[in-house]
Scaffold this motif. Structure first.
Motif, short mmCIF file in Angstrom:
data_model
loop_
_atom_site.label_atom_id
_atom_site.label_comp_id
_atom_site.label_asym_id
_atom_site.label_seq_id
_atom_site.Cartn_x
_atom_site.Cartn_y
_atom_site.Cartn_z
N SER A 262 73.45 -6.61 49.56
CA SER A 262 73.08 -7.14 48.24
C SER A 262 72.82 -8.65 48.29
O SER A 262 72.03 -9.17 47.49
N PRO A 267 75.32 -7.37 40.70
CA PRO A 267 75.36 -5.92 40.88
C PRO A 267 74.20 -5.21 40.18
O PRO A 267 73.58 -4.30 40.74
N SER A 271 71.11 -3.00 41.95
CA SER A 271 70.84 -1.60 41.55
C SER A 271 69.39 -1.45 41.08
O SER A 271 68.71 -0.48 41.44
N ASN A 275 66.72 0.84 43.01
CA ASN A 275 66.19 1.95 42.22
C ASN A 275 64.67 1.94 42.19
O ASN A 275 64.01 2.98 42.39
N PHE A 291 72.11 1.92 50.40
CA PHE A 291 72.80 0.63 50.20
C PHE A 291 73.99 0.52 51.13
O PHE A 291 74.59 1.53 51.54
N PHE A 293 76.37 -2.21 50.22
CA PHE A 293 76.71 -3.39 49.41
C PHE A 293 78.19 -3.74 49.57
O PHE A 293 79.05 -2.86 49.66
N ALA A 296 77.91 -6.41 45.49
CA ALA A 296 77.29 -5.68 44.37
C ALA A 296 78.07 -4.42 43.99
O ALA A 296 77.80 -3.82 42.94
N ILE A 297 79.02 -4.02 44.82
CA ILE A 297 79.91 -2.92 44.40
C ILE A 297 81.29 -3.46 44.02
O ILE A 297 81.90 -3.03 43.05
N ARG A 322 80.59 1.21 39.76
CA ARG A 322 79.54 0.44 40.46
C ARG A 322 79.00 1.22 41.67
O ARG A 322 77.82 1.16 41.98
N SER A 326 75.14 2.52 42.22
CA SER A 326 74.42 2.25 43.47
C SER A 326 73.84 3.55 44.03
O SER A 326 72.69 3.58 44.50
N ARG A 330 70.01 4.72 44.67
CA ARG A 330 69.53 5.29 45.95
C ARG A 330 68.65 6.51 45.69
O ARG A 330 67.71 6.79 46.41
N TYR A 334 68.70 5.54 38.58
CA TYR A 334 69.45 4.51 37.85
C TYR A 334 68.72 4.13 36.57
O TYR A 334 67.49 4.00 36.57
#
Ligand code: 5MM
Length: 342
Positions: A262, A267, A271, A275, A291, A293, A296-297, A322, A326, A330, A334
């Motif tokens: 990330s 975050p 995403s 996405n 991801f 991350f 970002a998570i 989170r 994510s 993927r 999202y």
């Protein structure tokens, strides 16, 4: 002797059912920085408690298929007496391990770094294998600035990544190969595109020279973004398009999976960008695009935890949420409305 099928099985398991990777391998200086920003004491006990909080998060395995650990975590136990690696494995999350020894100043090249850790790596990998890890990670750092990155820096880091990857495959561990072009600086998105492409091409040259089996690696790169101090604003679609074009021009189709870092995006931004890549371009992409991350998570979880037992449940819920967003990104499923249900 490499076992391609073993490596492929590990990769398939990590990314099964739309899952991705959680990076929880912050070195002590990095996690100390994150703790300090949230008023959390920078102690071994707190690092241990935080890693236990993450590993025991209910439902984390719905979105996470692999977790990258730091050396300190790999031998730690939860308060129930179980190894953190066992808790992860029992949940179907494969433990991996950061094996580089950090990015150090590159002699003769001000402001540039070379990642160290090749000496004794064969023996360390054998140890980590016996401790139950099935994959490893090595991060190279490329900085954009005035007159940098130099070719020397890019090539030296690509060389180290390739030698690390070959050793991992020899040991039966999947190498996560991470050439990170930093978001720091005032460069344009075009400059990030050019440097990322140059770094990836140098990397794949070296992977080829060192006989690394591309079908048995995971690539962990940066997305193509303008520098954080550039003031340049790019739409989600522009970032997705630049990232896809850059990777299509430099990453062979034999690579099974790209798992983005990330890299200092929020975050939500991470995403949104992942996405858009999966939603708009899936049909054109030869690889899984997922991801790996850390911030970002983890960020909302860490902010909520504040180092206090009373906040563990809330923090775990935010981590779960989170990770779920994510994984939705993927799959290209999202939506920003999902942000409200944390
Ligand atoms: C979690 O941080 C990892 C280790 O970094 P340090 O050696 O500097 O402590 C790092 O490699 C991380 O896995 C990636 O950068 C992804 O993290 P972000 O926060 O960029 O998603």
């Amino acid at each position: 002797m490499r076992n391609t099928q073993l490596l492929k099985n590990t990769i398939a398991q990590i990314f099964a059912n739309g899952k991705g990777i959680l990076a929880m391998d912050e070195s002590t200086p990095t996690i100390d920085k994150r703790f300090s920003a949230n008023g959390i004491p920078q102690t071994l006990e707190m690092r241990h408690a935080y890693r236990e909080l993450i590993a025991t998060t209910p439902g984390l395995n719905e979105s996470i298929g692999g977790a990258i650990l730091y050396d300190e975590t790999i031998r730690q136990k939860t308060s129930n007496g179980d190894l953190i690696t066992t808790v992860l494995k029992n949940a179907g999350i494969i433990p991996g391990i950061k094996v580089d020894m950090g990015a150090k100043a590159l002699a003769g090249f001000p402001d540039e770094k070379i990642t160290e850790g090749l000496d004794g790596l064969r023996e360390r990998l054998a140890d980590y294998k016996t401790l139950g890890t099935l994959f490893a990670k090595w991060r190279a750092v490329i900085t954009i600035g005035d007159g940098i990155p130099t070719k020397a820096c890019i090539d030296a880091n690509a060389h180290a990544l390739a030698r690390y990857a070959a050793l991992c495959q020899e040991a039966g561990l999947v190498p996560i190969v991470e050439p990170e072009v930093l978001i720091d600086g005032n460069h344009s998105i075009q400059r990030c595109y050019d440097v990322t492409e140059q770094a990836l091409k140098a990397l794949f040259d070296q992977l080829y020279y060192f006989r690394v089996d591309l079908q048995g690696i995971i690539l962990k790169p940066n997305m193509v973004l303008a520098g954080k101090d550039s003031g340049e604003k790019n739409s989600i679609d522009d970032i997705a398009k630049a990232t896809v074009n850059c990777f299509l021009s430099s990453v062979p189709a034999a690579v099974p999976a790209i798992a983005f870092l990330s890299g200092g995006q929020s975050p939500q931004q991470a995403s949104q960008h992942l996405n858009a890549i999966n939603k708009e371009y899936k049909e054109r992409l030869p690889w899984i695009v997922a991801f790996s991350f850390a911030r970002a998570i983890q960020q909302p979880c860490l902010e909520a935890w504040k180092g206090q037992d009373a906040n563990v449940e809330k923090a775990q819920h935010l981590l779960y949420h989170r990770a779920k967003l994510s994984a939705a990104a993927r799959r290209g499923d999202y939506k920003s409305a999902m942000e409200d249900h944390g």
